[in-house]
Design an enzyme around this catalytic site. Structure first.
Site, PDB file in Angstrom:
ATOM      1  CB  THR A  80     110.345  58.378 -98.712  1.00 31.90           C
ATOM      2  OG1 THR A  80     110.836  57.130 -99.226  1.00 31.90           O
ATOM      3  CG2 THR A  80     111.123  59.518 -99.363  1.00 31.90           C
ATOM      4  CG  ASN A 157     118.153  49.608 -97.872  1.00 28.22           C
ATOM      5  OD1 ASN A 157     118.816  50.296 -97.104  1.00 28.22           O
ATOM      6  ND2 ASN A 157     118.124  49.840 -99.172  1.00 28.22           N
ATOM      7  CD  GLN A 185     114.330  46.770 -95.654  1.00 22.91           C
ATOM      8  OE1 GLN A 185     113.916  45.628 -95.456  1.00 22.91           O
ATOM      9  NE2 GLN A 185     114.098  47.401 -96.793  1.00 22.91           N
ATOM     10  CB  SER A 205     107.537  51.707 -95.046  1.00 22.61           C
ATOM     11  OG  SER A 205     106.788  51.742 -96.233  1.00 22.61           O
ATOM     12  CG  HIS A 207     105.866  49.114 -99.204  1.00 30.90           C
ATOM     13  ND1 HIS A 207     106.870  48.541 -99.955  1.00 30.90           N
ATOM     14  CD2 HIS A 207     106.262  50.382 -98.971  1.00 30.90           C
ATOM     15  CE1 HIS A 207     107.820  49.450-100.162  1.00 30.90           C
ATOM     16  NE2 HIS A 207     107.475  50.572 -99.565  1.00 30.90           N
ATOM     17  CB  THR A 242      91.689  63.449 -96.134  1.00 28.07           C
ATOM     18  OG1 THR A 242      91.136  64.752 -96.277  1.00 28.07           O
ATOM     19  CG2 THR A 242      90.609  62.473 -95.686  1.00 28.07           C
ATOM     20  CB  CYS A 330     115.378  53.489-104.707  1.00 29.78           C
ATOM     21  SG  CYS A 330     114.429  52.872-103.328  1.00 29.78           S
TER      22      CYS A 330
HETATM   23  N1  PMP Z   1     114.114  53.374 -95.661  1.00 35.21           N
HETATM   24  C1  PMP Z   1     114.517  52.122 -95.891  1.00 35.21           C
HETATM   25  C2  PMP Z   1     115.608  51.522 -95.045  1.00 35.21           C
HETATM   26  C3  PMP Z   1     113.918  51.370 -96.905  1.00 35.21           C
HETATM   27  O1  PMP Z   1     114.334  50.126 -97.147  1.00 35.21           O
HETATM   28  C4  PMP Z   1     112.891  51.972 -97.685  1.00 35.21           C
HETATM   29  C5  PMP Z   1     112.215  51.200 -98.806  1.00 35.21           C
HETATM   30  N2  PMP Z   1     113.051  50.908 -99.894  1.00 35.21           N
HETATM   31  C6  PMP Z   1     112.520  53.283 -97.404  1.00 35.21           C
HETATM   32  C7  PMP Z   1     113.151  53.952 -96.384  1.00 35.21           C
HETATM   33  C8  PMP Z   1     111.456  53.986 -98.196  1.00 35.21           C
HETATM   34  O2  PMP Z   1     110.178  53.546 -97.785  1.00 35.21           O
HETATM   35  P1  PMP Z   1     108.861  53.984 -98.564  1.00 35.21           P
HETATM   36  O3  PMP Z   1     108.795  53.138 -99.778  1.00 35.21           O
HETATM   37  O4  PMP Z   1     107.742  53.683 -97.597  1.00 35.21           O
HETATM   38  O5  PMP Z   1     108.954  55.437 -98.829  1.00 35.21           O
END
Ligand code: PMP
Length: 391
Positions: A80, A157, A185, A205, A207, A242, A330
């Site tokens: 994000t 996504n 993704q 990202s 995670h 940091t 989300c």
């Molecule tokens: N872009 C896409 C295509 C995603 O699938 C996601 C995660 N839902 C994000 C951005 C946001 O990533 P983050 O959780 O690292 O802010």
């Protein structure tokens, strides 16, 4: 055998596009960094310099996985932030006041676009077809030399549908605009190379590929003087604050794991997705798969069961031990139909029926069979009722 993620949560976890369980290698690397490299990498003393070296080593490993130069990698708090940095930076840098983005970008990017509109920036959305494929013809007609940046995701996504990044990048280049790819993704689910992509800016990202939450990166092509979003001297003046060394160390470990097995992971997820798709279609009437004719990520199955409401389907599935999502996590919980499916021309009724099942590299055949059995047991009576009512 069910997957470790499933065992840990005592469910079959089919929501890997929302997030993934941190892999043990990432957890170990994070603990190690917290215990051994907790000094500030900007400090001149010995422990600080040790932390600085640990950061450089982690950066090199993440860069190698993403196919970018270490100096092109700016660590952020996630995709994000990286998306915000890309779009806001491109606007500021170019002095232009128009951006193009696909109609199916992540809700965070859509919300930013909305905010920018309020500030007088013109945002044009590039439409997709009924399969979720980006219209290159529309992109061609929208591109012009007043565009600061074109932002297109590598893969959606919700549907997993892949976007023609190289073709759009060529269009952007022809108009002197920057090309930004939200590759969140793609990482860990498809081969990915920033260098080969043609993009100027790319977000990822940790995670989504077995790393921790709260860390990601924006790749910035060498020579692109993108302004910082957060001021400060870290990350070569491009991202103040940091550095999140434990997160970055976990990210690097997740990248190493993914790099070592990527081809096999992709084959495995593709086979399990095919098993799931075929199993559900055989067991249940009225299964409709979104993007079935498009090129899709190996792990993603977006579908609806007739017109059964997604919330009802997900509740039934969870009761039977299967967890998944409707569209973007989300926006889950809300009753709004997915903007992605609406952009594909779906009716609100159908869009509200869409469920996303997303697999991980550790999703097993037993997980898939459990999901098919649960869906059959929970949903077949509802679908049969619906058919009877319609007859
Ligand atoms: N872009 C896409 C295509 C995603 O699938 C996601 C995660 N839902 C994000 C951005 C946001 O990533 P983050 O959780 O690292 O802010």
């Amino acid at each position: 055998m069910t997957s470790p993620a499933a065992q840990a949560a005592n469910v079959v976890y089919l929501d890997h596009n929302a997030t993934t369980r941190p892999v043990p290698e990432a957890v170990a690397a994070m603990v190690q960094a917290l215990q051994a490299s907790w000094a500030n990498p900007s400090s001149a003393h010995g422990p600080g310099q040790d932390a600085r070296r640990a950061l450089a080593a982690a950066r090199a490993r993440v860069a190698a996985f993403l196919g970018c130069g270490a100096a092109e990698l700016v660590f952020t708090s996630g995709a994000t932030e990286a998306n915000h940095m890309a779009l806001l930076g491109a606007l500021q840098m170019s002095g232009r006041e128009r951006i193009l983005m696909s109609a199916v970008e992540h809700p965070g990017s859509q919300a930013l676009a909305q905010r920018l509109r309020g500030q007088g920036v013109k945002v044009d959305l590039i439409p997709v077809d009924a399969q979720g494929r980006l219209s290159l013809a529309a992109a061609r007609s929208l591109i012009a030399d007043d565009v600061a940046v074109v932002s297109v995701m590598g893969a959606n996504n919700e549907t997993g549908v892949l976007m023609p990044v190289a073709e759009v990048a060529a269009l952007a280049r022809s108009a002197g605009a920057l090309m930004h790819v939200d590759a969140t993704q793609l990482a860990g689910k498809a081969p990915l190379s920033f260098a080969a992509s043609g993009a100027d800016l790319m977000s990822v990202s940790a995670h989504k590929l077995g790393g921790p939450k709260g860390v990601g990166a924006l790749m910035v092509r060498k020579g692109v003087a993108l302004p910082a979003l957060l001021s400060g001297r870290q990350e070569r003046n491009r991202r103040g604050g940091t550095e999140n060394l434990p997160g970055i160390a976990g990210f690097a470990a997740a990248c190493d794991r993914a790099a070592a097995t990527l081809a096999a992971d992709i084959r495995h997820m593709a086979a399990q997705r095919a098993r799931l798709e075929a199993g559900l279609a055989a067991a249940l009437p009225g299964v409709h798969v979104y993007g079935a004719e498009a090129e899709r990520l190996c792990n993603t199955l977006c579908l609806r069961f007739g017109t059964l409401d997604a919330e009802q389907v997900l509740m039934k599935l969870e009761r039977a031990g299967i967890v998944a999502s409707s569209g973007a996590a989300c926006s889950a919980g809300g009753t709004q139909p997915s903007h992605v499916l609406l952009a594909m021309g779906e009716s609100p009724l159908h869009a509200k029926a869409a469920v996303r099942l997303s697999l991980g590299f550790d999703t097993t055949a037993a997980d898939i069979d459990a999901a098919i059995a649960a869906a059959t047991q929970e949903l077949l009576p509802l679908l049969a009722d619906g058919l009877a009512a319609a007859a």
